[in-house]
Design a protein around this motif. Structure first.
Motif: not given
Ligand SMILES: O=C(O)CCC(=O)C(=O)O
Length: 258
Positions: A40-58
């Motif tokens: 699951t962790v590998s799958k998450a890393h492989s699609i992380a670039g496709e998502g919407k990135e944001y920051f909360l309290d850095a």
């Protein structure tokens, strides 16, 4: 074989807000669960670039549809901290979600025969990198989305031996009794989700030292948290939260009866 709570355990859950059942899964079973976890962790890393990135309290987050990936704070922003809901990335996790070692005690807690899934998350807490979780309750996160925030019991599956050195799970015994407590008001974005320390007694903190394969059932209102992983050992956990049958899951709004 049934795994319902004994009367003694039911009383303990009612009074303390949690129970620890040690060594529920064998090392062979836990090895399989760890494979599910790392896939699951590998799958998450492989699609992380496709998502919407944001920051909360850095702190870095990435949303992909209704999946949320939370990353470790600087300087480890490339390392995942939490994946939720995890089963949406790996249907093998549904075998764990449906296991009677998890669901029978949950049926006992809810006094119901039939339950559904609310949410599930993988907490990574990697050696020397994994940060802690400040004292908080889960209920304030869920109160606006759930039909009934009083019926969302959790089970925490220990995928590694855990003690103070790698940041075992800790609870404030009995703190669930007052329902949703006020958050902190420190002008940060997430501060309101951490529990105001004047509202509970830190002397009631219990570090739940437990071996891999143990289960911790805990109330959605209990104040809990954990320290960073300062050791060379993994401290992985899978947390599954249930609710009465036919209720919509957090985020996706779909229903997953067990
Ligand atoms: O994994 C931990 O130690 C704590 C997790 C936690 O507090 C949470 O996911 O709400």
């Amino acid at each position: 074989m049934p795994y319902f709570l004994s009367d003694h355990e039911k009383l303990q859950y009612k009074n303390d807000g949690y129970i620890l059942r040690e060594n529920q899964f064998s090392s062979t079973e836990i090895d399989i669960f760890r494979d599910f976890f790392e896939t699951t962790v590998s799958k998450a890393h492989s699609i992380a670039g496709e998502g919407k990135e944001y920051f909360l309290d850095a702190k870095r987050f990435v949303d992909i549809d209704y999946l949320t990936l939370q990353f470790e704070p600087e300087p480890h922003q490339e390392f995942l901290k939490v994946i939720e809901p995890a089963h949406s990335l790996n249907s093998d996790l549904e075998k764990i979600i449906a296991d009677r070692k998890l669901t029978d005690p949950i049926r006992s807690i809810l006094s119901l025969d039939e339950v559904s899934l609310w949410t599930d998350k993988l907490n990574l807490k990697r050696p020397k990198i994994g940060s802690g979780f400040g004292w908080h309750q889960d209920s304030p996160y869920w109160i606006h989305d759930s039909e009934d925030v009083d019926t969302l019991p959790n089970v925490y599956i220990c995928l590694d031996d855990a003690d103070e050195s790698n940041g075992c799970f800790s609870v404030i015994k009995g703190s669930h009794k007052k329902g949703c407590l006020p958050g902190t008001f420190d002008n940060t974005q997430l501060g309101g989700f951490f529990t105001d320390q004047d509202t509970f007694n830190i002397d009631n903190a219990v570090d739940l030292i437990a071996s891999a394969g143990s289960l911790i059932f805990f109330n959605q209102h209990i104040v809990h948290g954990s320290k960073p992983n300062q050791s060379n050992q993994e401290r992985r956990a899978y947390i599954v939260t249930y609710q009465p049958k036919n209720r919509a899951m957090l985020k996706s709004g779909k229903v997953k009866n067990i």
